[in-house]
Design an enzyme around this catalytic site. Structure first.
Site, PDB file in Angstrom:
ATOM      1  N   GLU A   1      34.787 -26.420  -7.398  1.00  0.00           N
ATOM      2  CA  GLU A   1      33.591 -25.672  -6.612  1.00  0.00           C
ATOM      3  C   GLU A   1      34.679 -24.346  -6.156  1.00  0.00           C
ATOM      4  O   GLU A   1      34.342 -23.000  -5.731  1.00  0.00           O
ATOM      5  CB  GLU A   1      33.788 -26.537  -4.831  1.00  0.00           C
ATOM      6  CG  GLU A   1      32.490 -27.290  -4.397  1.00  0.00           C
ATOM      7  CD  GLU A   1      30.946 -26.971  -4.779  1.00  0.00           C
ATOM      8  OE1 GLU A   1      30.657 -25.567  -5.392  1.00  0.00           O
ATOM      9  OE2 GLU A   1      29.844 -28.214  -5.065  1.00  0.00           O
ATOM     10  N   GLU A  13      18.885 -22.747  -9.910  1.00  0.00           N
ATOM     11  CA  GLU A  13      18.473 -23.270 -11.145  1.00  0.00           C
ATOM     12  C   GLU A  13      17.557 -22.539 -11.608  1.00  0.00           C
ATOM     13  O   GLU A  13      17.363 -22.518 -13.016  1.00  0.00           O
ATOM     14  CB  GLU A  13      18.704 -24.747 -11.052  1.00  0.00           C
ATOM     15  CG  GLU A  13      20.021 -25.135 -10.698  1.00  0.00           C
ATOM     16  CD  GLU A  13      20.559 -25.351  -9.915  1.00  0.00           C
ATOM     17  OE1 GLU A  13      19.807 -25.306  -8.646  1.00  0.00           O
ATOM     18  OE2 GLU A  13      22.126 -25.315  -9.384  1.00  0.00           O
ATOM     19  N   ARG A  39      33.607 -20.553  -7.532  1.00  0.00           N
ATOM     20  CA  ARG A  39      32.759 -19.422  -7.402  1.00  0.00           C
ATOM     21  C   ARG A  39      33.779 -18.648  -6.370  1.00  0.00           C
ATOM     22  O   ARG A  39      33.297 -17.878  -6.887  1.00  0.00           O
ATOM     23  CB  ARG A  39      32.379 -20.732  -5.467  1.00  0.00           C
ATOM     24  CG  ARG A  39      31.390 -21.250  -5.571  1.00  0.00           C
ATOM     25  CD  ARG A  39      30.904 -21.883  -4.074  1.00  0.00           C
ATOM     26  NE  ARG A  39      30.301 -23.534  -4.280  1.00  0.00           N
ATOM     27  CZ  ARG A  39      28.665 -23.841  -3.836  1.00  0.00           C
ATOM     28  NH1 ARG A  39      28.542 -23.418  -2.217  1.00  0.00           N
ATOM     29  NH2 ARG A  39      28.860 -24.837  -3.966  1.00  0.00           N
ATOM     30  N   ASP A  62      25.032 -32.067 -14.804  1.00  0.00           N
ATOM     31  CA  ASP A  62      24.691 -31.252 -15.331  1.00  0.00           C
ATOM     32  C   ASP A  62      25.649 -30.270 -15.725  1.00  0.00           C
ATOM     33  O   ASP A  62      25.124 -30.240 -17.363  1.00  0.00           O
ATOM     34  CB  ASP A  62      23.710 -30.157 -13.899  1.00  0.00           C
ATOM     35  CG  ASP A  62      24.967 -30.179 -12.413  1.00  0.00           C
ATOM     36  OD1 ASP A  62      26.115 -30.207 -12.727  1.00  0.00           O
ATOM     37  OD2 ASP A  62      24.431 -29.740 -11.790  1.00  0.00           O
TER      38      ASP A  62
HETATM   39  C1  DMJ Z   1      26.223 -24.458  -7.513  1.00  0.00           C
HETATM   40  O1  DMJ Z   1      27.153 -24.552  -7.080  1.00  0.00           O
HETATM   41  C2  DMJ Z   1      25.799 -24.127  -9.336  1.00  0.00           C
HETATM   42  O2  DMJ Z   1      25.126 -23.801  -9.575  1.00  0.00           O
HETATM   43  C3  DMJ Z   1      26.985 -25.427  -9.475  1.00  0.00           C
HETATM   44  O3  DMJ Z   1      26.564 -25.700 -10.344  1.00  0.00           O
HETATM   45  C4  DMJ Z   1      25.570 -26.988  -9.139  1.00  0.00           C
HETATM   46  N1  DMJ Z   1      25.474 -26.144  -7.985  1.00  0.00           N
HETATM   47  C5  DMJ Z   1      25.104 -25.246  -7.182  1.00  0.00           C
HETATM   48  C6  DMJ Z   1      23.700 -24.933  -7.353  1.00  0.00           C
HETATM   49  O4  DMJ Z   1      22.672 -25.666  -6.752  1.00  0.00           O
END
Ligand code: DMJ
Length: 656
Positions: free
Chosen positions: A225, A546, A229, A375
């Site tokens: 995270e 997304e 970010r 994902d």
């Molecule tokens: C974000 O922090 C990123 O896109 C991550 O890859 C998946 N989750 C969240 C958004 O949904």
């Protein structure tokens, strides 16, 4: 409509009336002049006006003579007249009277001048008009999205400045991500892209003045995270504010950005990465630990000892770019080592379980899915390849990533794609018990990253048209782009099927083997009510990005305007149901009821991703072109080595 055949009788009868009876040319001219409005006013005509009339008559004569010779080959004019919905053909002869009549008609409209590039005539004019309208409409839409971003930022600034996230209902901040001011860093490049200089300054100076003490004092953060970010946000801010180029570079900005010297962003990024590196160095395998204590510079695994596969494989864009900027290879090497290691592990048709052990270096459990914890493994395979494939001398060969990606997508197509009933939405399901278990028709909203990723992989960020013209697309690429469009529709319908027009966190799909009654989205006018099942526990919406992300990428690549409309509908639904008057936007607890109950949280990715992608969707495709920039999984754009895109075209030229 029937078109009646023309007979000689038709010709005769159509002209056999007083209106079209042949007259001498002189009579025609004088009658025409005298029956015009001029005659009615002739009482007041002077000699000059009379002379002018005679000149007009003379001109008329010359014109008629000229026209007559020019078109004498055409013996008749055929007009289709619509009578009560039926088309009837009439013909007109070409006598002098007719020609004169045409002279007195309004002057014919000249054919439009062809635009310099083409000969498409009316079509291209219509396209141009459509384009103009589109540009205007898009500017309005972009402004609305920028206003929404400002509203979100203002709420955060007023009630939570310096905290990770805003709780918009209780009007306070919360540190859910380790206390590094995550909303500030996640938002900064969005403000840059939108040209909101006051916000760029506020966020920029906070990063300059306050972030260092947070880095020194704060405790535990999650490696993934914090990388996507905060590190990603800082690196992107460095790039967009001209750190690499002195100017704002070639990302398409028209605004001169304020804020601190770009070097500040790079300094902060390096400070953070130096602290995060311990997650790699303290692990006995190339798989990093998931948690880092910044202050102590120590790392440890998550309580269950495992890391998420998506987390360990979604660090490479950021760490590699930092190595490139800083000249220190240690960041990129550590992160790329993870992917090199993953390459060696056994997989199921390219698909991987969602957990991995940093102790053994092996996957753990059987659960395979493209939703949470799985994902961005698939996303980064192709994005890291795009970023580094043209890195040239000193860069290592990353073609193995493209191979892993291609194999994985084949696996997705073979094992995870099904169609719902009754209406046939294409969705991506899961294999909770792995390769020998059964298919489960559950799809997280998170999976909606996949259309964008598939499209990027298919054209390497070029428009489909260009990629086809350049001969870059294989049959498989074309298939993958089609699949991207199909899944995109499903993601859009996950919004459209609910009462609020906003998607649930998770949807299940009705198939031959799976159905649960009474769990519909609530929008009675949706034709997919029976296809999409929304369980009570899955009805929340966290303002996730997304779908907006994939709409943006698919619109850039296919140029299909329907994606603009879908994005606009989604944006309006966010506006209607998640906006908080006092500032900010809230998550929702249930998207299927009105008014939707709210959840007291504004996630950082709403500013970092959702609004950024919507803004870019409605904007000019020269801003952050997808063959020159790759967006990390938190929507922070990072540059692609220029050589990458050039290599595609060069190798194609050599091959042909
Ligand atoms: C974000 O922090 C990123 O896109 C991550 O890859 C998946 N989750 C969240 C958004 O949904």
């Amino acid at each position: 409509m029937a078109v009646l055949p023309i007979t000689s009788h038709d010709l005769q009868s159509d002209y056999d009336n007083a209106k079209f009876r042949r007259r001498s040319l002189f009579k025609v001219i004088t009658q025409a002049v005298l029956t015009s409005n001029v005659r009615r006013n002739c009482g007041s005509c002077g000699v000059g006006k009379l002379l002018a009339l005679l000149m007009i008559a003379g001109l008329a004569f010359l014109t008629v003579a000229h026209t007559n010779s020019g078109i004498s080959a055409a013996s008749e004019i055929v007009q289709h007249i619509n009578v009560r919905g039926e088309e009837k053909v009439i013909t007109e002869g070409h006598g002098n009277a007719e020609l004169l009549k045409r002279f007195w008609r309004k002057p014919p409209r000249l054919p439009p001048r062809l635009p310099p590039r083409g000969k498409a005539g009316n079509n291209s004019l219509a396209a141009e008009a459509h384009n103009q309208q589109h540009i205007l409409g898009s500017a309005v839409r972009q402004n609305k999205v920028a206003e929404a971003f400002r509203h979100a930022w203002t709420g955060y600034k007023n009630y939570a400045m310096g905290s990770d996230e805003l709780m918009p209902l209780s009007k306070r901040g919360v540190d859910g991500l380790g206390g590094l001011g995550a909303t500030i860093v996640d938002s900064l490049d969005t403000a840059m892209i939108m040209g909101l200089n006051d916000i760029v300054q506020e966020a920029g100076y906070w990063i300059e003045k306050k972030l260092p003490e947070r880095l020194n004092e704060k405790g535990q953060v999650n490696l993934f995270e914090t990388t996507i970010r905060v590190l990603g946000g800082l690196l992107s801010a460095y790039c967009l504010s001209g750190g690499e180029n002195e100017t704002t570079g070639d990302w398409g900005s028209r605004t001169k950005l304020d804020g601190p010297n770009p070097a500040i962003y790079l300094e902060r990024a390096q400070d953070l990465a130096d602290r995060l590196m311990v997650a790699f160095t303290s692990s006995p395998t190339p798989i990093p630990y998931s948690d880092v204590i910044l202050q102590e510079r120590s790392a440890h695994p998550a309580p269950d000892g495992l890391s998420s596969t998506s987390e360990v494989s979604s660090l490479q864009l950021e760490f590699w770019y930092l190595s490139k900027l800083s000249g220190n290879p240690k960041y990129g090497d550590a992160a790329m080592h993870v992917l090199e290691h993953l390459k060696t592990l056994p997989k199921f048709e390219g698909l991987v379980p969602i957990y991995i052990s940093p102790h053994s270096g092996h996957f753990s459990g059987q659960n395979i899915r493209l939703g949470s914890r799985g994902d961005s493994y698939y996303e980064y395979l192709v994005k890291v390849w795009l970023q580094q494939r043209g890195a040239g001398h000193g860069g290592s060969d990353v073609s193995y990533l493209r191979e892993m990606y291609d194999e994985a997508i084949k696996g997705v197509k073979n094992r995870l794609i099904q169609k719902s009933i009754p209406k046939g939405l294409v969705f991506v399901g899961e294999l909770p018990a792995g390769k020998d278990g059964s298919f489960y028709p559950k799809m997280d909203h998170l999976v909606c990253f996949l259309p964008g990723t598939l499209a990027l992989g298919a054209t390497r960020g070029l428009t489909k048209q260009r990629a086809m013209e350049e001969g870059l697309m294989t049959i498989e690429d074309i298939e993958n782009l089609k699949l991207a469009e199909d899944i995109m529709k499903t993601c859009y319908e996950m919004y459209s099927v609910t009462t609020t027009g906003l998607a649930p966190e998770i949807a299940h799909f009705h198939t031959q083997k799976f159905y649960e009654d009474g769990l519909q989205g609530g929008n009675k006018s949706s034709e997919f009510l029976d296809d999409i099942i929304i369980r009570y526990a899955d009805r929340h919406n966290l303002l996730r990005p997304e779908t907006a992300e994939s709409l943006f990428v698919l619109h850039r690549i296919t140029q299909d305007p329907k994606y603009l409309e879908w994005g606009w509908q989604i944006f309006q639904a966010f506006e209607s149901h998640t906006k908080v008057d006092s500032g900010g936007y809230s998550s929702l607890n249930d998207v299927t009821v009105l008014p939707p109950p709210r959840r007291d949280k504004m996630e950082t990715f709403f500013l970092g991703e959702t609004l950024k992608y919507l803004y870019l969707l409605f904007g000019d495709s020269n801003v952050l072109p997808l063959d020159k920039f790759v967006f990390n999984t938190e929507a922070h754009p990072l540059p692609i080595s220029r050589k990458g895109a050039e290599n595609d075209l060069t190798s194609q030229t050599q091959a042909s």
